[in-house]
Design an enzyme around this catalytic site. Sequence first.
Site, PDB file in Angstrom:
ATOM      1  N   ILE A  43       0.841  -1.188   0.000  1.00  0.00           N
ATOM      2  CA  ILE A  43       0.000   0.000   0.000  1.00  0.00           C
ATOM      3  C   ILE A  43       0.883   1.248   0.000  1.00  0.00           C
ATOM      4  O   ILE A  43       0.477   2.307  -0.455  1.00  0.00           O
ATOM      5  CB  ILE A  43      -0.953  -0.020   1.215  1.00  0.00           C
ATOM      6  CG1 ILE A  43      -2.070   0.984   1.046  1.00  0.00           C
ATOM      7  CG2 ILE A  43      -0.187   0.182   2.507  1.00  0.00           C
ATOM      8  CD1 ILE A  43      -3.158   0.860   2.129  1.00  0.00           C
ATOM      9  N   GLY A  81      -0.677  -6.280   4.846  1.00  0.00           N
ATOM     10  CA  GLY A  81      -1.590  -6.009   5.947  1.00  0.00           C
ATOM     11  C   GLY A  81      -0.850  -5.394   7.108  1.00  0.00           C
ATOM     12  O   GLY A  81       0.351  -5.130   7.013  1.00  0.00           O
ATOM     13  N   VAL A  82      -1.567  -5.188   8.207  1.00  0.00           N
ATOM     14  CA  VAL A  82      -0.900  -4.570   9.352  1.00  0.00           C
ATOM     15  C   VAL A  82      -0.311  -5.667  10.221  1.00  0.00           C
ATOM     16  O   VAL A  82      -0.796  -6.799  10.226  1.00  0.00           O
ATOM     17  CB  VAL A  82      -1.871  -3.691  10.164  1.00  0.00           C
ATOM     18  CG1 VAL A  82      -2.533  -2.657   9.269  1.00  0.00           C
ATOM     19  CG2 VAL A  82      -2.904  -4.526  10.868  1.00  0.00           C
ATOM     20  N   TYR A 144      -5.140  -7.886  16.237  1.00  0.00           N
ATOM     21  CA  TYR A 144      -4.178  -8.316  15.223  1.00  0.00           C
ATOM     22  C   TYR A 144      -4.076  -9.849  15.210  1.00  0.00           C
ATOM     23  O   TYR A 144      -4.207 -10.491  14.160  1.00  0.00           O
ATOM     24  CB  TYR A 144      -2.818  -7.665  15.506  1.00  0.00           C
ATOM     25  CG  TYR A 144      -1.704  -8.278  14.706  1.00  0.00           C
ATOM     26  CD1 TYR A 144      -1.719  -8.249  13.321  1.00  0.00           C
ATOM     27  CD2 TYR A 144      -0.630  -8.899  15.342  1.00  0.00           C
ATOM     28  CE1 TYR A 144      -0.690  -8.823  12.591  1.00  0.00           C
ATOM     29  CE2 TYR A 144       0.396  -9.470  14.619  1.00  0.00           C
ATOM     30  CZ  TYR A 144       0.362  -9.434  13.245  1.00  0.00           C
ATOM     31  OH  TYR A 144       1.368 -10.008  12.525  1.00  0.00           O
ATOM     32  N   SER A 173       9.496 -13.146  16.388  1.00  0.00           N
ATOM     33  CA  SER A 173       9.986 -11.765  16.365  1.00  0.00           C
ATOM     34  C   SER A 173      11.150 -11.714  15.407  1.00  0.00           C
ATOM     35  O   SER A 173      12.257 -12.145  15.748  1.00  0.00           O
ATOM     36  CB  SER A 173      10.460 -11.342  17.772  1.00  0.00           C
ATOM     37  OG  SER A 173       9.475 -11.637  18.743  1.00  0.00           O
TER      38      SER A 173
END
Lengths: 273, 273, 273, 273, 273, 273
Positions: A43, A81-82, A144, A173
Amino acid sequence: MLAQPATALRWPRLLLTGAAGGLGRELRPRLRRYCDVLRLSDIAVLEPAGEGEEVVQLDLADADGVRSLLTGVDAVVHLGGVSTEQPWAAILGANIVGAYNLYEAARRQGVRRIVFASSNHVMGFWRQDEVVDAQSLPRPDGLYGLSKAFGEDLARLYWDKHGIETVALRIGSSFPEPRDRRMLKTWLSYDDLERLVVASLSAPVVGWSVVYGISDNSAAFYDNRLARHLGYRPRDSADVFRDRIEARQPVLDPNDPATIYQGGAFVRTGPIE
Amino acid sequence: MLAQPATALRWPRLLLTGAAGGLGRELRPRLRRYCDVLRLSDIAVLEPAGEGEEVVQLDLADADGVRSLLTGVDAVVHLGGVSTEQPWAAILGANIVGAYNLYEAARRQGVRRIVFASSNHVMGFWRQDEVVDAQSLPRPDGLYGLSKAFGEDLARLYWDKHGIETVALRIGSSFPEPRDRRMLKTWLSYDDLERLVVASLSAPVVGWSVVYGISDNSAAFYDNRLARHLGYRPRDSADVFRDRIEARQPVLDPNDPATIYQGGAFVRTGPIE
Amino acid sequence: MLAQPATALRWPRLLLTGAAGGLGRELRPRLRRYCDVLRLSDIAVLEPAGEGEEVVQLDLADADGVRSLLTGVDAVVHLGGVSTEQPWAAILGANIVGAYNLYEAARRQGVRRIVFASSNHVMGFWRQDEVVDAQSLPRPDGLYGLSKAFGEDLARLYWDKHGIETVALRIGSSFPEPRDRRMLKTWLSYDDLERLVVASLSAPVVGWSVVYGISDNSAAFYDNRLARHLGYRPRDSADVFRDRIEARQPVLDPNDPATIYQGGAFVRTGPIE
Amino acid sequence: MLAQPATALRWPRLLLTGAAGGLGRELRPRLRRYCDVLRLSDIAVLEPAGEGEEVVQLDLADADGVRSLLTGVDAVVHLGGVSTEQPWAAILGANIVGAYNLYEAARRQGVRRIVFASSNHVMGFWRQDEVVDAQSLPRPDGLYGLSKAFGEDLARLYWDKHGIETVALRIGSSFPEPRDRRMLKTWLSYDDLERLVVASLSAPVVGWSVVYGISDNSAAFYDNRLARHLGYRPRDSADVFRDRIEARQPVLDPNDPATIYQGGAFVRTGPIE
Amino acid sequence: MLAQPATALRWPRLLLTGAAGGLGRELRPRLRRYCDVLRLSDIAVLEPAGEGEEVVQLDLADADGVRSLLTGVDAVVHLGGVSTEQPWAAILGANIVGAYNLYEAARRQGVRRIVFASSNHVMGFWRQDEVVDAQSLPRPDGLYGLSKAFGEDLARLYWDKHGIETVALRIGSSFPEPRDRRMLKTWLSYDDLERLVVASLSAPVVGWSVVYGISDNSAAFYDNRLARHLGYRPRDSADVFRDRIEARQPVLDPNDPATIYQGGAFVRTGPIE
Amino acid sequence: MLAQPATALRWPRLLLTGAAGGLGRELRPRLRRYCDVLRLSDIAVLEPAGEGEEVVQLDLADADGVRSLLTGVDAVVHLGGVSTEQPWAAILGANIVGAYNLYEAARRQGVRRIVFASSNHVMGFWRQDEVVDAQSLPRPDGLYGLSKAFGEDLARLYWDKHGIETVALRIGSSFPEPRDRRMLKTWLSYDDLERLVVASLSAPVVGWSVVYGISDNSAAFYDNRLARHLGYRPRDSADVFRDRIEARQPVLDPNDPATIYQGGAFVRTGPIE
């Protein structure tokens, strides 16, 4: 970037979504080696296309755009996406509608495999003294994580009903190095991330598979034995950072939910408005 | 309606969403007996409020409206949303956004328990010769089932994070009587539905519980032993309809996915546009 | 014979093998009601064919004969072969070669379902204080039990590879009434046997299913929850014979393997020559 | 051959059946080091006996011959029989009757342990994206796999009833090197085969144990944690051949059952006549 | 007292410890029917011996006394010791030393079976919305529950090492009728207690078995499927008291640990001094 | 002593009980590096306190003494008590009363974590051809193992009720090197013991965790996957001693319970008087 490519296989065209994000930028040059053409979307504005690259700026909530995006693609690495806790509207558009658009486009365009960046936050409300595997039930730690659980179920539907394969990577992570005590458990090096994505792309059969995306950290709370068929074998380990991290962060509050639960600080976040 | 109420407990105010739908109309007079006030809502027009009733016409996609709707409510029986395979936009609004609005309103209004009408279609791609229980992973058979899987995960999040309890009822087929061979397995009589809803409301502790909503059918593919603490004990059975149904539908195509999978005809439906 | 047929379904032609044996003679008139034609076979002489019956004398070790036997058959109830501990040669011919011939004939003749009389002796070396289910591993107690374990695996192969469905009935002790303390656990009444066979024939999908063939005996060491989809619900119980049996056989030697293991006296039998 | 013997233990007399086959010829010099006398048998002509060797040409279907063969033997490594999909008659004689003859001879001769070459084809109809362990139920992919499932059950019977121990080696693909993509998962190097056989011979207690015979391949679909007591630790890995194999066989048909199922091409083979 | 004895079996001499306690007084006349001589013991004064009774006043902490007590006994029903939360010294003497003395005496006297009154408080820190079975790990809710967990492990040792069988009855709440909401889940009627004890005495083989002692209450959090071999089938149910109890105790504090955990009020008790 | 400390974390004051025993003397200098003050206790005379050490001679059966002992302590490494099979009175005082005194003192003094030296003898009656994990039920092999099972349950109670964390180390055989065939499976090197204790002290959250204390021995019958969150990774292995041990002890009696069961010779010991 791995000194040696992790496989001799090569795809005509791979699509990497979310290519402007942290992991996307890291994977872009790495995936380039495994395909003739690497299509990249985000995006946000992307670096201009290099040789063998195609660049598309696009909101995943745009169903028609996503359908075009998947034309001629062999497989998708979906980081789009987030990837943090956000207000519901943001999660909804990018991760729920976006994931739907992606799978529906894959179905229409005949794409057979998606490597789906899910998250450890799907399991965030399991305790850190419990070890989970691919058959443990989801316990998301926020919107999320919930959206990623949705994505995994969506993927299962598209596998069972439409034959589109998915490897859901429950990424821990992934950073240059672990930053705190929890990441000694959840860290995934970039090289291991590359190994994991390539294993997911190249395994002959994956159906709907779930794998925890971590390096070879001694103290993980994840058990990947049910994903062994993918052939992912990490070569890095958070252990080498242990002394430095523990010196920096010697004390954890044992009553802090972020200490207790797998999701870390995410479990403390209320809905964001 | 049960001759005897299934419990002597009585709530000041219960909310029944989806009260204008098939099951909603059936439960309306039944639930009336268990509370001082029964609040009813639906997107469609409802019968006018009788004594001890409150009626609210409302789209669950309206977050503010839902927040008001939950004011002063002790517990919710959530039937609202769509309950058949529908186009994505309809599912998204009613079942995904709607469920989010409901739980978020419950959190803000301090509602402690939701009886959530989930569906057998969460598990529709398990085979009919497999027996599933509350710890089997979801395999939705369409967008509707997927939205219910989303609702269950959402409920787990609101339990783990915010202490709102849910009983997810994976309802089979609740009709006056079973209509076909599959319903001999999945049928839930209206009286048993009442028993199940009341058990879910009155169990002292439910946390996040999953139960299959079926009558005492001999040939079910569900195992409710992990939900025994709810105290649901069906008294009806599809077995008494067996002869009639088998006479009417003697032959099933063994190669039809609707014969093979638990979700029945839902597994055959492609995306609806 | 059940007062009411257990199903309204009716098959054009069923085959009952082993029709001259104990259970075969019991099932012959019972199965007659569920089909237009009941074909009966045995290695021994059978009673002449009645109306709607066809009678074939045949050794199951005769592959060609078995192939003819299955012509035009909808489903098979396979009781044929030996059902006691016997010398290897007898077991080999009747139960191993015989079972192979049967399944291979089914494949060639397009028969889609076999109700296979397996035996509790597949599990005979589990202890009587252990409860087994359909996913417990076989522990046969002799050559007979071993041959039935072979038959179950053969059936699984023909299901996985050739789509022929099987219900393996691990029959306990089917007699007019229980004869000893062990049969209080393993007894299967003839009426329940009929219910079980008919359930196995009429369940819409069975794939490869395993069910323990017992009546509703309180003290069984079997757990049939994984076979619930078959819809078998026993109505008789060995419990009503308890007083009589215990009066007759008050003492069991606790060190006798026949007391300790599920297979009873079979576990004591050495190879027979 | 391992540079160092895998154990300091030494048996007076070991028997290796199937010694003229591929693996037999490979194991012959290797096992020689672990015993005073290595007895070798095969239905085919064997190389003449060297020092400390005894050679017997024999059909395993010959019960008396097998009984003689086991005289004075401490333990058996049983590779004998057919190891590919074959017509039923061949499987029956060599692998079913042959295995029975072997165990029955062991019982009569007082042999206490058999290392039984079972096969991955016992589990061939599990999918390649499923991970199986020693408690997963058999799903043979053909008559050969079925005969090995029979052998394992036979072994369990002889352990439970007669105290003869067995380690069932579900051997993957034991060749000088992996030949195709599937063997990257199933390959067992000859050195690891030696380690595995010696571990199985030397473990103090094995009862009835099942272990998957593979090298340390990253992408295996086997989980050996339940066999850890055997002490088998592979040192080789198919991973080093990955590039070469993937370059040679870049494309697999995802709809080919040989790609989908663990048994590979065996799942496609119909009965051979 | 059951109208009909639950078994026709009869023991020469049974021992009932704790015979002066609540359950002891209830079982005394009931057990009398199943034996020639009923020996009764307690630390408290007992009612004088009736016909066929022997009475012994005794502290279980007296090892020599306990050894004498078990002379000539066929089986023991061990209710002795304390059955509420008490100071450590009391628990230690009666339930830990006492249990050891009992089993050690059984070993020396050749007693083969003990029906051991364990308690639901062995599992008291499992939640009321979790269902436990005989393989769930202990989570005692106090020193009393801990002492019963000790007794169960002691029993397992004496079974594994010395061949003394035990049925551990994890008794819920055995009273004339349920007294509160929790007992709707945990209640065991006296008649069902008799059935359970007699089943435990008369089952041919029990080894080391665990069973939850409850009536047929719909809302139990116990799953007895792994104890089915004992043949215990309750005939009473707390359900018939539901209305009365719920009317009397309509509200439970959902934050009270006594509401949340299976052990009820025991989980709130700190160490007693 | 490890060349590098296993963690950079450092506690103000650690308590090591049983410091005069074999493992205690080994751990004393090792633990000294991880704390400002190391308090040491034993019932026996201890070496005088060095710098940063505090020495207390004390019987764990002395409740008041133990309470004082825990003043100002951050965490306890509890090796105290007897560690071999002993008469009941000795076990009772040191391991049952002693463990209770320790946990009760920890509760009163606010100590948050105890590393509890449990033992492989908690599981001694599992067979050596079975692999156990942290969820397998205890099967102690004697009074010593039973007392350790008691300690583990006590620890669970103090975690569930009072929030005191425990890591229960089911230590195998910790000696300078393995001494016999069984120790090839159960050996724990002193360096790995240090790693294990330090991991147990430094893991951020342990709740109630169970881990098997062994080095990286190929042939262990333990599966530690459920304890992975502790981060214990052994670096030594009994394998390097294999040749020497097997040469010294080539033959094991396969009928000896010490060969068959995990507890080794402990399973043969009767009660000691």
